[in-house]
Design a protein around this motif. Structure first.
Motif, mmCIF file in Angstrom:
data_model
loop_
_atom_site.group_PDB
_atom_site.id
_atom_site.type_symbol
_atom_site.label_atom_id
_atom_site.label_comp_id
_atom_site.label_asym_id
_atom_site.label_seq_id
_atom_site.Cartn_x
_atom_site.Cartn_y
_atom_site.Cartn_z
ATOM 1 N N TYR A 167 0.831 -1.210 0.000
ATOM 2 C CA TYR A 167 0.000 0.000 0.000
ATOM 3 C C TYR A 167 0.864 1.258 0.000
ATOM 4 O O TYR A 167 0.643 2.189 -0.794
ATOM 5 C CB TYR A 167 -0.924 -0.006 1.214
ATOM 6 N N LEU A 168 1.857 1.319 0.901
ATOM 7 C CA LEU A 168 2.681 2.524 1.024
ATOM 8 C C LEU A 168 3.552 2.738 -0.210
ATOM 9 O O LEU A 168 3.832 3.880 -0.591
ATOM 10 C CB LEU A 168 3.546 2.436 2.280
ATOM 11 N N SER A 169 3.986 1.655 -0.834
ATOM 12 C CA SER A 169 4.807 1.779 -2.048
ATOM 13 C C SER A 169 4.038 2.458 -3.165
ATOM 14 O O SER A 169 4.609 3.173 -3.996
ATOM 15 C CB SER A 169 5.290 0.402 -2.503
ATOM 16 N N ALA A 170 2.722 2.257 -3.176
ATOM 17 C CA ALA A 170 1.883 2.898 -4.192
ATOM 18 C C ALA A 170 1.696 4.385 -3.925
ATOM 19 O O ALA A 170 1.190 5.121 -4.779
ATOM 20 C CB ALA A 170 0.528 2.198 -4.251
ATOM 21 N N HIS A 171 2.085 4.839 -2.713
ATOM 22 C CA HIS A 171 1.959 6.262 -2.356
ATOM 23 C C HIS A 171 3.319 6.826 -1.944
ATOM 24 O O HIS A 171 3.405 7.737 -1.121
ATOM 25 C CB HIS A 171 0.968 6.433 -1.202
ATOM 26 N N LEU A 172 4.379 6.283 -2.517
ATOM 27 C CA LEU A 172 5.737 6.613 -2.081
ATOM 28 C C LEU A 172 6.038 8.103 -2.169
ATOM 29 O O LEU A 172 6.695 8.667 -1.294
ATOM 30 C CB LEU A 172 6.738 5.827 -2.931
ATOM 31 N N ALA A 180 -1.801 11.404 6.639
ATOM 32 C CA ALA A 180 -2.958 11.436 5.747
ATOM 33 C C ALA A 180 -2.993 10.192 4.860
ATOM 34 O O ALA A 180 -4.061 9.616 4.593
ATOM 35 C CB ALA A 180 -2.929 12.698 4.897
ATOM 36 N N VAL A 181 -1.826 9.751 4.408
ATOM 37 C CA VAL A 181 -1.740 8.534 3.590
ATOM 38 C C VAL A 181 -2.163 7.318 4.410
ATOM 39 O O VAL A 181 -2.822 6.397 3.906
ATOM 40 C CB VAL A 181 -0.299 8.349 3.054
ATOM 41 N N LEU A 182 -1.814 7.307 5.692
ATOM 42 C CA LEU A 182 -2.076 6.151 6.548
ATOM 43 C C LEU A 182 -3.557 5.968 6.888
ATOM 44 O O LEU A 182 -3.945 4.897 7.360
ATOM 45 C CB LEU A 182 -1.267 6.269 7.845
ATOM 46 N N VAL A 183 -4.365 6.990 6.656
ATOM 47 C CA VAL A 183 -5.789 6.897 6.993
ATOM 48 C C VAL A 183 -6.427 5.682 6.324
ATOM 49 O O VAL A 183 -7.239 4.959 6.924
ATOM 50 C CB VAL A 183 -6.528 8.191 6.592
#
Length: 429
Positions: A185-190, A218-221
């Motif tokens: 998930y986080l890699s898609a919002h790097l 905000a990304v972690l929401v």
């Protein structure tokens, strides 16, 4: 001209006017832990560096950036302990304290060392009280650790200023599955992650959840939640803990981003936090580490514990004005003696009184001095009463008794009645 000697930045002296509050806090904790059946253990402040690399994790901020590490004369790499759990586990293993599945409930107190940026409530030498429990695997002991801290907050008068946050990290297997989903998930919002979180994504992705960066938060929401990946064993354990806290009437909130900064945690993690100290809001934190003993070379042994920061809790007591008035007074009675004969009699009389009233804080003037100077010392000591012994009193075998705080006239008390009179005035109120 040579530079004046000073303490190392972030390593502070605790001055005489501060130590009464420290002693009050430490004594309150020690009595409480005695009542709950915990035994004190004392470990060295220096350990082999490998101990912390193996326990805390080589890719944690503590090991990578914060440890005080040096080589001794034998060429061994040593480290000032940055936390207490690893050292306690080492001691337990070395001395066979958990052999044959023997439960152990231990506590320790002392300085820890981390090379961080010093700020209020966050220092390079700081002090902790820690608890560690081994070979008890149910949620009942997790609950006990939290319940006794709740009782401590009540004793200190700070319950309204702290909040309990809980989470479960599951087993290493379930946590591994969650890490895969989180990294994906986080890699898609790097591009939206801060630099520190991008680094952690490669080394310790769970720590991204700990970020204080607003954009990353905000990304972690919408990030995957650990709760959705928990195994049945961890879920049952966590439900059991919550049920016990509900039964004890202890309020809590679930914080799905709570992961703690050390690699060894599993299942339960918790923090007591406050909004009264600015950025340094965590005053007590811990959780389960069921795999740590085995990871350090021992047999499979469950473990759970926590550490509380003494500096932060002292600061919280001061901020909330919860410092008991009586601890600022270190002397109950100040004895003024005038002349050689009176000084000799004062010494004998004061020791006789101490025999009868061992808890009385009685200070005898030292260094002679005039009537005015001795009374000035008596007043400055904070004593409630002054005792006055000169040639006239000595001849009559009496001692002057003068209240220094509040109302009351000076009176003479016979030597043999002094202890009983002080017991009425001081020891019993």
């Amino acid at each position: 001209m040579s530079k004046s000697l000073q303490a190392i930045r972030g390593m502070n002296d605790i001055l005489p006017e501060q130590t009464p509050l420290w002693r009050y806090f430490e004594g309150t904790v020690a009595r409480l832990l005695d009542n709950y059946g915990y035994k004190q253990i004392r470990m060295p402040i220096v350990e082999f560096t490998e101990l912390f690399k193996r326990s805390i994790g080589e890719v944690t901020d503590i090991v990578e950036k914060e440890m005080y590490t040096f080589e001794d004369r034998n060429g061994d790499s040593l480290t000032l302990r940055p936390e207490g759990t690893a050292a306690c586990v080492r001691a337990v293993l070395e001395h066979g304290l958990t052999g044959a599945g023997q439960p152990q409930k231990l506590w320790y107190i002392g300085p820890m060392f981390r090379h961080e940026r010093p700020q209020k409530g966050r220092y390079r030498q700081f002090h902790q009280i820690g608890l560690e429990v081994f070979n008890i695997d149910g949620p009942d002991i997790d609950a006990e650790l939290i319940v006794l801290t709740w009782r401590l907050w009540g004793l200190l008068g700070i319950r309204d200023a702290v909040k309990l946050e809980l989470n479960s990290l599951g087993t290493s297997e379930s946590r591994g599955r969650y890490k895969v989903a989180l990294v994906e998930y986080l890699s898609a919002h790097l591009d939206k992650l801060d630099e520190d979180s991008q680094r952690r994504l490669k080394t310790n992705p769970l720590r991204v959840l700990d970020t204080k960066n607003a954009d990353t938060q905000a990304v972690l929401v919408n990030a995957p939640k650990m709760a959705d990946y928990l195994d049945d064993e961890s879920r049952i354990h966590f439900e059991g803990l919550k049920a016990r806290l509900d039964a004890a009437g202890i309020p809590f909130v679930i914080n799905t981003k709570l992961v703690r900064g050390l690699d060894y945690y599993s299942k339960t993690v918790f923090e007591w936090v406050t909004d009264k100290l600015g950025a340094q809001g965590t005053v007590c934190a811990g959780g389960r580490y069921d795999g740590l003993v085995e990871q350090m070379g021992g047999k499979p042994t469950t473990g759970v514990g926590f550490a509380m920061g003494i500096e932060r809790l002292i600061l919280l007591l001061e901020t909330l004005e919860q410092v008991p008035e009586e601890i600022s007074r270190q002397v109950d009675v100040y004895l003024c003696a005038f002349g050689e004969a009176a000084e000799l009699a004062a010494l004998a009389l004061s020791e006789k009184v101490r025999d009868e009233l061992p808890n009385l804080r009685l200070q005898v003037n030292a260094g002679a001095g005039s009537f005015k100077s001795q009374f000035k010392k008596a007043d400055k000591s904070g004593a409630l009463y002054a005792l006055i012994l000169g040639d006239d009193e000595l001849a009559q075998q009496v001692i002057g008794f003068k209240p220094l705080r509040g109302q009351g006239e000076q009176q003479n008390i016979a030597f043999d009645a002094l202890a009983a009179h002080l017991a009425t005035c001081v020891v019993q109120g």
